[in-house]
Enzyme design. Sequence first.
Site, short mmCIF file in Angstrom:
data_model
loop_
_atom_site.label_atom_id
_atom_site.label_comp_id
_atom_site.label_asym_id
_atom_site.label_seq_id
_atom_site.Cartn_x
_atom_site.Cartn_y
_atom_site.Cartn_z
N GLU A 1 3.33 8.06 -31.08
CA GLU A 1 4.21 9.17 -30.75
C GLU A 1 3.45 10.07 -29.79
OE1 GLU A 1 7.33 9.59 -31.58
OE2 GLU A 1 7.52 7.92 -32.98
N CYS B 1 5.40 18.26 -28.42
CA CYS B 1 5.59 17.12 -27.52
C CYS B 1 7.01 17.06 -26.97
CB CYS B 1 5.23 15.82 -28.21
SG CYS B 1 5.99 15.66 -29.82
#
Lengths: 488, 551
Positions: A214, A252
């Site tokens: 991720e 993110c």
Amino acid sequence: MEDMKETVEQSLREMRETFASGRTRSVKWRKTQLRAIIEMVKDNEDKMCDVLFQDLGKHSTEAFRDELGFVIRSATTALDCLDKWVVPRKSNLPLLFYPAKGKVISEPYGTVLVMSSWNFPISLSLDPLIGAISGGNTVLLKSSELSPNASAFLAKTIPSYLDNKAIKVIEGGPDVATILLQQQWDKIFFTGSPKIGRIILAAAAEHLTPVTLELGGKCPTIVDHHSVSKDMKSVVKRISGGKWGSCSGQACISVDYVLVEQSFASPLIEMLKTTVKSFFGDNPKESGCLSKIVSKKHFQRLARLLNDPGVKASIVYGGSMDEDKLFVEPTILLDPPLDSEIMNEEIFGPILPIITLRDIQESIGFIKSKPKPLAIYAFTKDENLKTRILSETSSGSVTFNDVMIQYMCDALPFGGVGESGIGRYHGKYSFECFSHEKAIMEGSLAMDLEARYPPWNSFKLAFIRLAFREAYFKLVLLMLGLIKVRDQ
Amino acid sequence: MTKLQLLNTNHTLCFAKGFYRYRTRLNLASLATSPNLISGGYSSKTCIPSRLKFTCYATLSAVVKNHTSAFDGKEAALLVEELRVNFNTGRAKSYEWRISQLQNIAKMIDEKERCIAQALYQDLSKPELEAFIAEISNTKSSCMLAIKELKNWMAPETVKTSMTTFPSSAQIVSEPLGVVLVISAWNFPFLLSVEPVIGAIAAGNAVVLKPSEIAPATSSLLAKLFSEYLDNTTIRVIEGGVPETTALLDQRWDKIFFTGGARVGRIVMAAAAKNLTPVVLELGGKCPALVDSDVNLQVAARRIIAGKWGCNNGQACIGVDYVITTKDYASKLIDVLKTELKTFFGENPLESQDLSRIVNSFHFKRLESMLNENGIADKVVQGGQTSEDKLNISPTILLDVPEASSMMQEEIFGPILPVVTVQKIEDGFQVIRSKPKPLAAYLFTDNKELQKQFVQDVSAGGISINDTVVHVTVKDLPFGGVGESGLGAYHGKFSYETFSHKKGVLYRSFAGDSDLRYPPYTPKKKMVLKALLSSDIFGAILAFFGFSKDS
């Protein structure tokens, strides 16, 4: 470090033993652990908010929204759906295989490693953990050393709530990570940067370990002011919330930069300024609603990005910094040089560049010229533009008319593509992420087809030809000798 | 040791050492200059760490020779660049393009069936019918399925959203990954090349296929047929061995799909790591067949034979590698196997037209040396004859060979079948679990309880009860390994998904925007959020109006 190596090996042995005992495979065990996670978060709400404040200056409401509440929700979903997820999926077999049955069952990988990140140190640790437990694995969690209080909290609290023979926490930095990566795992789940992601993937190659990465990327936000002019207030609020309201842009999936038509840039900037003021007051440093920058190193990185002369000249709002308090003011840039560092690396901080285009349609080309981001946000009601974004660009996810909220939607897979990562999780996808799909065919020895076996002849060839076409009627005719072998 | 063996031992060692020393940055450049590094190495009785021992030989080059390569890194870079430009035009994304390419593949198979069967015969002496069942028909039916289902596969999946994101709607959209690389193997050189390509095309990618140089006739046929039938701006075949593969692996791909051995699989994955490229590794392993003593022995034996010798003469990653049965039952089973072998392949199997040959002399020698190991000769209960000029080994059965022999430590990948005996059938589970996870595991029994236990306790890519290999032809089942037998899966819709990215799309409206989400944060906001996140509508309304349920 020799001690650490021993600790890791000892933990790994213990976890493998636990897995081999079969305990973690039972749905009952999984549910007990999931309930314990919910209980842990509920019992320690204040403590968790404290550590998040210490590490990141996160306001408790923000902490609850992005971390605690999210984890409770995720664990509850898993708890509610687990019975459904573990049911083997039936497969359709061709008639010819009768009376065989086909199904796919999800089996745990075994002992998995979860490496989490500092920006959401609670949720990015516990959410993958929920997936790993749902899948029936034993897990070792390595929390991030950059959020030391959250890390210490997890290391101390998790063993007292969860099965500590199956779920372990190890604290530490790169040296510990290196030791961990030398071990053989059955799955590695990593949240962090593409740079470390590459190292993880290369290390995993040695043991053929499947990996979920991720990562992040520069998530663009398209503002098509023509079609959303009536809702501009919401647009600006959502952008500001997505940039500064969630760990000060250190996420993110936070808004990295905005793409807008030239003519609308200054009204947009004015509205952003007003919104920032309404969110954080005249003195954002004292508002208590803005997270701090996680570390000196990251603070200096942001300072370096801003101190590029071309970038500095583009500041239209904010720009002040306080190294002692690790504070960076919400900052807006107008058209910083496109070759500057800030436009080529993930910003991961409270700085928002506005990039102007002549026509909003150019945003497609702009996004395509950069590595694939984790998310694309677009404020538009123009169906044509929506279709173009969906079919011409590539990204982990796309959200129309909002930012970041796709993270909360557990019906959607969350994960990147290309530079933004490999694999996906959340909801059912978390369960799948930590399960191997085993194909099962259950046949019987009662019926057998001669045509399957050598010695080969033309009758068998004709038979198999028809079987592959699933032309059962002709097959019967063939077997009765009513059609000639050559007719096929 | 023969000279060849010695050479191979050295290179294996050299490779193994290199592997450990440069763990995170595998030295691919050195592989390019000395191709024998990957091509060599079967005598793994040396000091190679045990987990490296399992090798599916599917892509290992057989001949240790110096290549003069025409296709180097520069050309590979140009190729990928060209395909990327063509992919970016968006043509491959359209339904029409995908369907037309798939139809062309179907047409190609129909029209060139004979050529394909001939090429397979040249490479492996594959019997025509076996070629037809295992490769041609199988590929064709995959292609037809993709043509039939493509519209459904491509349709976005609408999913339910929760209250947390209300009001909104959500979809999962499949998008192509971009430019993908398929590296295939020699044992089913047509199927293992075309089947992944079907998936890649169905998902709308540009694709480069690298067929195995060890099946040269099929490799060059594929190159010819692809350029004849398919869109060359986005679909290419690059032929070659290790240097070409190395040059290809040096490029940035959006996905790499590899079929072959675990050792090369590691190299592929390490190379992919540099560019964060997702990989599918279809590897092999020692696939066991556990035979209980209450079964219809004739049918069981026939299915074992079909899954061993009838499946490219044992050279298949899902073929039966060894049999486990109880001590008392072994001789009965072996007797029936012998009888059925005779019905299938006649008195002199070395002459049978219904058996494939060993692919090349490298693999012939490898298998021969397995049989020549100390303490093996007297375990042979059936077969054992070899014919070097024909590259044939007759179907060979051995009883209770030493566990330490390479036959029990490596993937056999040939017509040799060891039978391992255990006291109780349940002990067989332990034998299987003591080895790395295989690609397939087979069980023959009518005992439902044992079936259940096997399915639950044995970890493998796939499991077939009372049959061998056929589960692979079921398009509704994912095909792929776990652990040492690989990662990722394909076949049918799974192929499509393997080559697609699942993009989550959330559509939000501007109605009902609440200030809850935004700073400045207040205790009331936290309370409402708490209720909302737990989908507690009642609590949320209460909190919104300033009441707390707790108070």
